[in-house]
Design a protein around this motif. Structure first.
Motif, mmCIF file in Angstrom:
data_model
loop_
_atom_site.group_PDB
_atom_site.id
_atom_site.type_symbol
_atom_site.label_atom_id
_atom_site.label_comp_id
_atom_site.label_asym_id
_atom_site.label_seq_id
_atom_site.Cartn_x
_atom_site.Cartn_y
_atom_site.Cartn_z
ATOM 1 N N ILE A 154 -26.836 -30.567 39.024
ATOM 2 C CA ILE A 154 -26.097 -28.732 39.391
ATOM 3 C C ILE A 154 -24.838 -28.816 38.554
ATOM 4 C CG2 ILE A 154 -25.323 -27.422 40.847
ATOM 5 C CD1 ILE A 154 -27.899 -27.055 42.071
ATOM 6 N N HIS A 186 -20.850 -27.023 42.853
ATOM 7 C CA HIS A 186 -21.657 -25.384 42.922
ATOM 8 C C HIS A 186 -23.083 -26.432 44.084
ATOM 9 C CE1 HIS A 186 -19.474 -22.946 40.836
ATOM 10 N NE2 HIS A 186 -19.665 -23.349 39.994
ATOM 11 N N ARG A 187 -22.437 -28.037 43.273
ATOM 12 C CA ARG A 187 -23.947 -29.017 44.558
ATOM 13 C C ARG A 187 -23.110 -28.069 45.699
ATOM 14 N NH1 ARG A 187 -23.525 -33.252 41.205
ATOM 15 N NH2 ARG A 187 -22.006 -34.350 42.745
ATOM 16 N N TYR A 243 -24.852 -25.280 46.881
ATOM 17 C CA TYR A 243 -26.130 -25.407 46.977
ATOM 18 C C TYR A 243 -26.834 -25.788 48.900
ATOM 19 C CZ TYR A 243 -31.056 -26.565 45.527
ATOM 20 O OH TYR A 243 -32.157 -27.377 45.415
ATOM 21 N N PHE A 295 -22.246 -18.145 39.482
ATOM 22 C CA PHE A 295 -22.459 -19.038 40.809
ATOM 23 C C PHE A 295 -23.651 -17.985 41.923
ATOM 24 C CE2 PHE A 295 -18.690 -16.453 40.134
ATOM 25 C CZ PHE A 295 -18.301 -15.767 41.486
ATOM 26 N N ILE A 323 -26.548 -18.861 43.261
ATOM 27 C CA ILE A 323 -26.968 -19.541 43.196
ATOM 28 C C ILE A 323 -27.849 -20.374 44.791
ATOM 29 C CG2 ILE A 323 -26.601 -22.018 44.135
ATOM 30 C CD1 ILE A 323 -23.869 -22.008 42.541
ATOM 31 N N VAL A 371 -31.284 -19.447 42.494
ATOM 32 C CA VAL A 371 -31.146 -20.547 41.626
ATOM 33 C C VAL A 371 -32.367 -21.294 43.330
ATOM 34 C CG1 VAL A 371 -30.799 -23.418 41.388
ATOM 35 C CG2 VAL A 371 -29.677 -20.874 40.251
ATOM 36 N N VAL A 382 -23.520 -23.793 36.165
ATOM 37 C CA VAL A 382 -23.272 -23.036 36.393
ATOM 38 C C VAL A 382 -21.670 -22.502 35.706
ATOM 39 C CG1 VAL A 382 -21.877 -21.876 38.673
ATOM 40 C CG2 VAL A 382 -23.581 -23.658 38.812
#
Length: 1009
Positions: free
Chosen positions: A465, A470-471, A474, A623, A626, A630, A651
């Motif tokens: 990611i 953004h990981r 998540y 974003f 997510i 996602v 993202v």
């Protein structure tokens, strides 16, 4: 063919798009020359949608990756499609029906209503697809998918198996116990009368009020209430017979199950565990609730005591579940106060017993709304509750002093404490009405059972990611995941494949003793089709079944017809079969779109496409989804087929206006991408968005940015026209030139290709665009075109034509993924080609083409010309003035470069032939590597006027720099400003400091003249 003077974007885009489509240029596998595949799944836009600037960015970045891989010979698939968008689509069609004066959906029935939606979809549902084509998106439109394809009632042209895939997954997860039916608190839209997801809720700050009320202790009991300051000193001590609470929704007091205080709050320690009276409802039936402790209340906020209404507040729900507090529903699906269930007296009695610790079982029939409030809108009920509590003197009050203007007399009176304050309130993004947290029966996915593989896949690197922040989003969502509500009370969507029937009651010896029609007891039959479900039911009952019309009324009707012992007496009464009915709800669109990667590739059938293109390579997304999409795709694909849906998730940021503000209709700053395409062309918009797509940053877009890049399109067009005038044609092999200029530009072309490949491989789209801009505009269209002009008339004319044609071909190819239309047009105009550029070969050039000597010499020449130009501009030398160029010092390499490129330097720097000499009065110095020069300017400028001009410019620049320096030294600015704003401010300050240094150097030179 002679080129037109300018590029007509509108005409060319339409013509080129038609040709791409006619030749099926974007088909999966088109132009494949290697075994490797490259697959991208389009985030399916809503079928009701139209192109907005976020779509433009998202699809431009996908298209760049797809075109780049297609030109490199990969077997590419960019899978397009649309989401059926349950609420949005149903709303559109219902509004149209109302506007035409037609009966509503309930009047015409489910089948007729969904048929109208299919009609609308056929006529108007491709709007956004056509708009994406205008943007130049090169998806395989022949494979356009739809999340409702193959659903019952789908007309011709909507064939497919996506519906079958969705239903099969539901049944499989149901059989595993991963999907279940239960009661939980959900976001409820009273307009559409359905549960909605968090993504469909828009939280807005609105004017609100906080009311403060007294909850009296049961039996008139009192306690000593003590408040202390931070040092432990008593600031208030009084005897109270109540505990005070504050609420923004007084109508929910009717459903309170407890009052909670923090365990550490000493003020209420004497009364924890005691009962208090809810101050509303008939006095003879006032019910009691306990005072409990929980970590949720904040002792420092308000009174520190919080009313707990678990069925109507998400925070309260958590407290209620932790403390085993009953959940009492107050409202119906329209957010009106309930009119069903038990009488208020009976309900209050049950609730009071529960408050005293008795297990009262299922409380769904308990209706704690007094009879005089039943059926009222929630806001009207709020007014009535406030009036009743206040009239009984149970509002917290303050002493108000009022002075008569005429007499000056003072009047003191107690008034209720009502705080006017802004509050955050949830609204349905489609309906615009206030969302109500509601406890309802819904279908859920037990996500904790399928979440771990999705976490492990990212932790292990099977799926990346990007960017890193953004990981973390998540991980945070999945590590704290809650059950996923997947049912919606709509008609448009995948209807839940569950049929209900009465439950058989048997004794210990398995002898049939009766039938239960209670909601909690109903038997469920889950199967992929109606026939299979009815067979399950017949097997369970041991006789035939009949499907009733969908709806809860079916069971009431059956109970009335059959009685509780229906199965025992069915034949005696002449009745032929047991009644069953299908669940009327449909699945959340995020459930079906969660299967997008495999569903579009033909799963559950073992198709060739599924084998070839799954897992997909990259998902490009925003974003904001997510976790909504996602993460759910990750969980679903890993559970269903045991593999990740994509190897990389890129993202991108949120496109903001040019001032950095979020775009919104209310602010009036929304930018329509098609308006920009009409004004400046699709290529200019695409290049602008790409150049702004820095990883982890939000692009700031305004029309002026697109206009600048329309000028870039024009620059490329004009450079190609120039080449045409001098007889340059493309399509030839890479030349082997002798002249330094031509060897240099070939090396520069190889250099930018390697940089572009590296940037695109790393998803650094802005670096790819920025590098190409600098190369094509600066080095090709400016420097190389100027350097080449004198070569067209000499011994190197043929090699220069060949080199320029070849370089332009490479420029068209490298720019094509970002700017497909103008490059496709130029490709067709500059040579007789056997294929379109969309299927052209991506250049393959290595570092071996960089000629070190030519590179060093031409970059030295460019540096000298730029230094002279900069000095002339800094000192105010008239543009037409031709200056002497005096060589005061030069090494061998510099002298060789001067000798080989003297005419170029003279023409482009506006100087006379270089001549050795010494610096003297009225001259300024210019230096480049290995050489120093003097420019006599004393006779062509007014030194005093230039000094005054530069001093003024320096003063303004210093003032601006000091302002930025002061801002950056302010701790509050550094603490509160976004990182991007701080970096921009630092960059502006650095640029100003550079300007100051240049101005001071120029002033020093003037002083020394």
């Amino acid at each position: 063919m002679t080129m037109d003077k300018s590029f007509d974007a509108q005409a060319a885009e339409a013509r080129i798009s038609a040709e791409w489509e006619r030749t099926n240029a974007f088909a999966a596998g088109a132009n494949a020359r290697r075994a490797e595949t490259f697959t991208v799944m389009i985030p399916p836009p809503n079928v009701t949608g139209s192109l907005h600037i976020g779509h433009a960015l998202n699809n431009t970045l996908q298209d760049i990756l797809v075109r780049w891989h297609r030109m490199r010979g990969f077997d590419t698939l960019w899978q397009p499609g649309q989401d059926h968008a349950g609420i949005a689509t149903q709303m559109v069609v219902e509004r149209q029906m109302a506007a035409r004066g037609e009966p509503g959906r309930r009047e015409i029935g489910r089948e007729a209503f969904t048929a109208k939606i299919w009609d609308w979809k056929r006529e108007s549902g491709d709007t956004i697809i056509n708009q994406l084509k205008r943007l130049g998106a090169s998806a395989d439109w022949s494979r356009n998918a739809f999340t409702m394809s193959g659903a019952p009632g789908a007309p011709a042209g909507e064939e497919g198996n996506f519906h079958d895939a969705v239903i099969r997954v539901f049944v499989d997860l149901y059989d595993k116990g991963i999907i279940y039916r239960g009661k939980r608190l959900v976001n409820w839209d009273p307009h559409f009368e359905t549960a909605i997801s968090d993504l469909e809720v828009e939280n807005r700050e609105v004017p609100g009020h906080m009311w403060h009320f007294k909850y009296p202790l049961a039996g008139g009991e009192t306690y000593e209430y003590v408040e202390r300051d931070e040092d432990g000193r008593v600031t208030l001590r009084e005897t109270r017979d109540y505990i005070s609470i504050a609420t923004t929704r007084p109508e929910t007091m009717l459903g309170d199950g407890a009052v909670a205080v923090h365990p550490s709050d000493e003020r209420y320690a004497p009364i924890v565990g005691k009962l208090v009276e809810i101050p509303v409802g008939p006095k003879e039936h006032r019910r009691l609730i306990p005072i409990i402790t929980d970590e949720y209340p904040d002792p420092d906020f308000g009174s520190g005591a919080v009313k707990i209404t678990g069925a109507h507040d998400f925070n309260d729900y958590g407290v209620a579940m932790r403390n085993n507090i009953p959940l009492y529903t107050l409202m119906d699906g329209k957010a009106q106060m309930r009119a069903d269930g038990l009488s208020y007296a009976d309900s209050a009695a049950i609730a009071t017993r529960a408050a005293q610790g008795e297990d009262v079982g299922d409380v769904s029939a308990v209706n704690l709304v007094p009879e005089d409030l039943r059926g009222l809108d929630r806001l009207e009920a709020r007014k009535r509750v406030i009036e009743q509590v206040t009239s009984e003197g149970l509002a917290v009050t303050y002493l108000h002093k009022e002075i008569e203007p005429e007499t000056g007399a003072e009047h003191m009176e107690r008034r209720p404490v009502v705080e006017a304050k802004p509050i955050m309130q949830p609204f349905g993004d489609r309906s615009g009405v206030v969302i109500e947290p509601m406890l309802t029966d819904q279908w859920f996915v037990d996500t904790k059972r399928i979440v771990e593989p999705a976490l492990e896949a990212v932790r292990s690197g099977r799926t990346r990611i990007l960017p890193d922040q953004h990981r973390k989003v998540y991980y945070n969502w999945l590590e704290n995941i809650e059950p996923w509500t997947i049912s919606r009370q709509l008609w448009w969507g995948h209807q839940i494949p569950v049929w209900y029937g009465p439950a058989l009651k048997k004794d210990q010896s398995s002898k049939l003793v009766g039938v239960s029609y209670a909601v909690a007891d109903r038997k469920m039959f889950c199967a992929p089709s109606k026939d299979e479900a009815l067979k399950l039911a017949e097997s369970y009952y041991g006789q035939s079944v009949t499907e009733f019309e969908t709806g809860n009324a079916a069971m009431a009707e059956a109970k009335e017809a059959f009685g509780t012992d229906a199965l025992l007496q069915i034949n005696d009464r002449g009745l032929e079969s047991i009644p069953v009915f299908r669940d009327p709800d449909v699945l959340d669109t995020w459930f079906s779109s969660g299967l997008w990667p495999i569903g579009t590739l033909g799963w559950p059938e073992p198709t060739e496409e599924l084998k070839k293109y799954f897992p997909t390579d990259v998902l490009v997304t925003g974003f904001d989804i997510i976790f909504f999409w996602v993460a759910r795709m990750m969980m679903m694909q890993l559970e269903v087929v045991g593999d990740v849906p994509f190897k990389t998730v890129y993202v991108h940021g949120l496109v903001r206006d040019e001032k950095g503000a979020k775009m919104s209709k209310s602010k009036g700053n929304v930018i329509d991408p098609l308006t920009l395409v009409d004004a400046y062309g699709a290529d200019a918009l695409r290049f602008t968005l790409t150049s702004m797509a820095a990883m982890g940053r939000d692009p700031k877009l305004g029309p002026k940015h697109v206009e600048v890049n329309r000028n870039f399109v024009t620059k490329i067009w004009n450079a190609t026209r120039f080449a045409e005038i001098y007889g340059v044609r493309g399509g030839g092999a890479r030349p082997q030139p002798a002249h330094t200029v031509n060897r240099w530009i070939i090396g520069e072309t190889a250099r930018i290709l390697m940089a572009t490949d590296e940037a695109l491989a790393g998803y650094r789209f802005n670096d790819a665009a920025g590098g190409l801009y600098a190369f094509v505009w600066g080095k090709v269209c400016d420097w190389y075109v100027e350097f080449a002009k004198p070569l067209f008339d000499g011994e190197h004319a043929d090699e220069t034509r060949a080199t320029m044609g070849w370089v332009l071909d490479q420029c068209f190819a490298m720019l094509h993924p970002i700017m497909p239309f103008v490059t496709e047009e130029l490709w067709s105009l500059t040579a007789d080609r056997d294929r379109m550029l969309v299927h052209g070969d991506w250049p393959e050039l290595g570092a071996d083409l960089i000629d070190a000597d030519a590179d060093r010499q031409m970059n030295w020449v460019i540096a000298l010309i730029e230094a002279v130009r900069s000095a002339r501009a800094q000192m105010g030398v008239p543009a037409g003035a031709k200056l002497d160029l005096i060589v005061t010092e030069a090494d061998a390499a510099a002298r060789a470069a001067l000798a080989a490129n003297g005419p170029l330097i003279e023409r482009l720097a506006r100087v006379n032939a270089p001549a050795d000499g010494t610096a003297g009065k009225g001259m300024i110095a210019v230096s480049v590597q290995g050489a120093s020069f003097a420019l006599p300017i004393g006779d062509v400028i007014d030194a005093a006027a230039e000094t005054a001009r530069l001093e003024k410019a320096r003063g303004k620049t210093v003032k601006d720099a000091e302002g930025l320096r002061k801002r950056l030294s302010n701790p509050k600015f550094v603490e509160n400003a976004e990182a991007e704003v701080i970096e921009e401010t630092q960059a502006k300050l650095a640029a100003l400091d550079d300007d100051i240094a240049r101005l001071e150097a120029a002033l020093a030179q003037l002083a020394a003249m």
